[in-house]
Design an enzyme around this catalytic site. Sequence first.
Site, PDB file in Angstrom:
ATOM      1  N   ARG A 332       0.832  -1.208   0.000  1.00 24.93           N
ATOM      2  CA  ARG A 332       0.000   0.000   0.000  1.00 24.93           C
ATOM      3  C   ARG A 332       0.866   1.257   0.000  1.00 24.93           C
ATOM      4  O   ARG A 332       0.501   2.270  -0.599  1.00 24.93           O
ATOM      5  CB  ARG A 332      -0.965   0.005   1.187  1.00 24.93           C
ATOM      6  CG  ARG A 332      -1.970   1.153   1.136  1.00 24.93           C
ATOM      7  CD  ARG A 332      -3.040   1.023   2.208  1.00 24.93           C
ATOM      8  NE  ARG A 332      -4.025   0.024   1.875  1.00 24.93           N
ATOM      9  CZ  ARG A 332      -5.257   0.293   1.423  1.00 24.93           C
ATOM     10  NH1 ARG A 332      -5.610   1.546   1.201  1.00 24.93           N
ATOM     11  NH2 ARG A 332      -6.110  -0.668   1.184  1.00 24.93           N
ATOM     12  N   GLU A 735      -9.426   6.516   7.247  1.00 26.92           N
ATOM     13  CA  GLU A 735      -7.994   6.718   7.052  1.00 26.92           C
ATOM     14  C   GLU A 735      -7.617   7.965   6.253  1.00 26.92           C
ATOM     15  O   GLU A 735      -6.622   8.620   6.571  1.00 26.92           O
ATOM     16  CB  GLU A 735      -7.390   5.479   6.375  1.00 26.92           C
ATOM     17  CG  GLU A 735      -7.387   4.259   7.249  1.00 26.92           C
ATOM     18  CD  GLU A 735      -6.956   3.017   6.484  1.00 26.92           C
ATOM     19  OE1 GLU A 735      -6.041   2.314   6.952  1.00 26.92           O
ATOM     20  OE2 GLU A 735      -7.539   2.750   5.415  1.00 26.92           O
TER      21      GLU A 735
END
Length: 787
Positions: A332, A735
């Site tokens: 990621r 997030e």
Amino acid sequence: MSTNPVRLSEQALIEQFRRELAGGAGRSRKHESADKQVCGQAEYIDDKLAPPGLLHLCPVLSPHAHAKILHVDTAPCYAVSGVVRVFSWQDVPGELDIGPLAPGDPLFAREKVEYHGQVVLMVAAQTPQAARAAAQAAVIDYEPLEAVLDVETALARESYVEAPHVQQRGDADSALARAPHRLQGAFHIGGQEHFYLEGQIAMALPGEDGAVQVFSSTQHPTEVQKLVASVLGLTMNKVTVDMRRMGGGFGGKETQAAGIACHAALAAALTGRPAKLRLARRDDMRITGKRHPFFVRYDVGFTDEGVLHGVKIELAANCGYSLDLSGSICDRAMFHADNAYYLGDAKVTGYRCKTNLASNTAYRGFGGPQGMVAIEQIMDSIARKLHLDPLMVRQRNYYGGEGRDVTHYGQTVRQNLLQTITGQLMQSADYVTRRERIAAFNAHSPVLKRGLALTPVKFGISFTSSFLNQAGALILIYTDGTVQLNHGGTEMGQGLNTKVAQVVADVLQLPLENIQVTAASTGKVPNTSPTAASSGADLNGKAAEIAALTLKTRLMEMLCRLHSCEPQEVHFSNGVVSAAGRYFSFAEVANLAWLNQVPLSATGFYKVPGIHYDRQAGRGEPFYYFSWGAACSEVLIDTLTGEYRLLRTDILHDVGNSLNPAIDIGQIEGGFVQGAGWLTTEELVWDDTGRLVTDSPMSYKIPAISDVPPVLNVQLLARHANAQQTVYRSKAVGEPPFMLGISVWCAIQDAIASVSSYNIHPHLDTPATPERVFWAVQAQREGTDAF
């Protein structure tokens, strides 16, 4: 590629107004546990009444980062009054290893220890005090071994928990060779302690036929269920995990809560008595992993205008001693090494470095923040080299336009809101005027310097492991018209239960007060995914919506049969149901369904469509959509001390059609402050032996109220629904706001650079503590190049 935004039609506005009247989705409603939490009545695991015979557990931790275990003597432990049993690896009846994706995480150290703080023994006693005293009495002989304690050493030795991975497009080396300008650099990005208010805790109760019930503060009840069963040598149907609420998680309880639960379950199963493990804060910080620290190296080419012309980025993650989730986290980081920018010919390499530290794990953003910090450092470096406003360089490199809408891993960037958000925020934050005023202030202020930065966020939403993008829900309607809702997500303070309840209230057109959300339980919704990756509301809200629609359809079909009408003649509105000109309360309809033998329970299941990623090729579409945002922060630094203050922050963030604006704004505020804390105050320090020195609130500083800027303006981007078919066209908010804190770090760098009239880009590792700021200022005064 810039596309037309999805705007609310007149009909959609009417529909939203109807929902607000009903108290459903789209309305600001307070957190379902807010009153109980404020009054101290919200029940957490440590608040539960102690069952008879409860045992308290305390771990014995390794005092070495790497060592052989030569001899263990537990006899002194039993000399402490109240001690019932001391457990070691030899007592585990099933599998010792509890690694979430691959072996490497033993519940107890067996022949050697691999980090300072690893669990070697677990003491069970009648009181917490007796357990602690007995743990301190254990005698263990070690033979110390060489330890690798920093990422650069691990990188040089090719010490990895998993093989490096590469994503690339075009020929980066050739593009760099042809670039009019070229820069290289390297810097460190620090880790971050989760510092949840409720520490790691679990309580286990033994049951019939060897079964066990576990109350665990976990983001992943199914993972706890699976690993408890594995450790005890049981099948999963013998283990039930209950999770009503957590006092914070931030990723720290996605995988690492499982070990705590396994210890409690092991003690309960082997003694036949309830057992509880509540880690002391110092033990918690020493045992559990953190956000991954990264070491970044880059080589970038660019034009006279600051447009990228070849990029090579190396991201070396300090994974600790085992894999945990580091593979996906590093992936990621690589996915987000572009943030909002078209990289052109690019090569991004991710290294998963093995060190003798606690195994680092998930943390809000899951590697994405580290990747974004890398590219934002590059943007600032280019701006200093060309003597340009950093925001101008950023805008020139934004995704957009034909041929500049595909990421370096092959995903097309759709519903691009970069220019819209940047333009609106520049205006509302008065960026241009303030930039001129700050330059004038700095020119006449020899000691105090101001800095300003506006940084964007493009964050992909979905689990990078595609099979995790699924969720289930269970809804029960009772004959008095009330509803019980259970879903696979976990509530950790983020308001997930409130949002999902609002969705169900909207579908059934009931007051929110009629919806009771029960504890997440593996006995109600099986095989759940973790509540992580910002997917809680997306996945569980959609699953609950599907279950509620199933029940609504059943009720409509029943009324059509009973009253000889068509489905379009049945309407649900504000707790009242009309059919063929007759009106009923929802409770009357529910009771009627029971009398007519219509089932009043339903499950819902949802999986995200269209996600795929070929890891070997480094290409695919790993994200369902992108969330967008931007923050503009202003700071003031004292060049004589390195101290600084955050003066003002303006935020504009994209949440699609908000399910609950009040909760979303709260998440944005909290995420921003936590992100700023990671990059400024939250410094992790280990000594030469690998012992964590910053292991308590006395030595580790999370942001306080005084660190919040006195001017904090937060706005939700209006009238831009999600282009994808998410629940009510909303977007994730857990997030993405975290990365808004990068604007604070960039503003500090901007203030430091003013010391050299913006001619030198400062070398400023994160966190940007006052000491680091001071030395960066000194380097500016000496005319030292940043790298």
